[in-house]
Design a protein around this motif. Structure first.
Motif, short mmCIF file in Angstrom:
data_model
loop_
_atom_site.label_atom_id
_atom_site.label_comp_id
_atom_site.label_asym_id
_atom_site.label_seq_id
_atom_site.Cartn_x
_atom_site.Cartn_y
_atom_site.Cartn_z
N LYS A 138 8.39 51.56 26.25
CA LYS A 138 7.67 50.20 26.29
C LYS A 138 8.62 49.07 26.30
O LYS A 138 8.76 48.12 26.98
N ARG A 139 9.67 49.13 25.32
CA ARG A 139 10.62 48.24 25.16
C ARG A 139 11.23 47.96 26.71
O ARG A 139 11.87 46.67 27.16
N ARG A 140 11.54 49.25 27.26
CA ARG A 140 12.40 48.97 28.62
C ARG A 140 11.34 48.74 29.92
O ARG A 140 11.77 48.39 30.88
N GLY A 141 10.17 48.49 29.36
CA GLY A 141 9.25 47.98 30.41
C GLY A 141 8.69 48.86 31.43
O GLY A 141 8.22 48.82 32.18
N LYS A 142 8.64 50.23 30.90
CA LYS A 142 8.09 51.27 31.56
C LYS A 142 6.80 51.73 31.03
O LYS A 142 6.32 51.64 29.97
N ARG B 248 8.44 57.25 18.78
CA ARG B 248 9.71 56.57 19.05
C ARG B 248 9.96 56.59 20.75
O ARG B 248 10.39 55.53 21.42
N GLU C 105 7.76 56.53 23.22
CA GLU C 105 6.48 55.27 23.57
C GLU C 105 7.12 54.08 23.54
O GLU C 105 7.30 53.32 24.39
N ALA C 106 7.80 53.87 22.22
CA ALA C 106 8.44 52.72 21.80
C ALA C 106 9.56 52.06 22.81
O ALA C 106 9.69 51.04 23.04
N GLU C 107 10.35 52.94 22.76
CA GLU C 107 11.44 52.66 23.51
C GLU C 107 11.17 52.55 25.06
O GLU C 107 11.87 51.71 25.78
#
Length: 114
Positions: A50-54, A44, A46-48
């Motif tokens: 990744k969603r934020r572009g970090k 979760r 990592e997905a967040e």
């Protein structure tokens, strides 16, 4: 919401297994559930990120870790101390000074690496 349902299902399954297997298996069941929860939380996060572009950087991906070198030095140092003690204080000083110098050189090399 599917992930929350999966976590609840995992917890229910663990509780049911504990009832079926009894208290002898409780520690193993708790450890197994904790591992699955940890993996779920990590996914979760990592997905967040990744969603934020970090960028997600895992601890084991860090090439600058000196922990294996230090632990290896300690593991080698114990039998080396027993062997070097046969040569007296001078033997011990030479053995441990060598270990210290190797650790300093390794740390310096890791610091210089990009």
């Amino acid at each position: 919401m599917q992930q929350e349902r999966d976590v609840r299902d995992e917890l229910r399954a663990t509780i049911d297994a504990r009832r079926d297997l009894g208290p002898d298996y409780e520690a193993a069941l708790v450890d197994s559930l904790a591992d699955r929860l940890d993996a779920t939380i990590t996914a979760r996060v990592e997905a967040e990120l990744k969603r934020r572009g970090k960028e997600v950087k895992r601890k084991e991906d860090n090439p600058r870790s000196i922990v294996p070198i230090v632990l290896g030095s300690m593991a080698i140092g114990i039998p080396l101390t027993a062997i070097a003690s046969q040569a007296g204080t001078v033997g011990l000083l030479v053995a441990w000074l060598s270990i210290v110098l190797i650790n300093i050189a390794a740390a310096g090399a890791l610091m210089r690496r990009p």
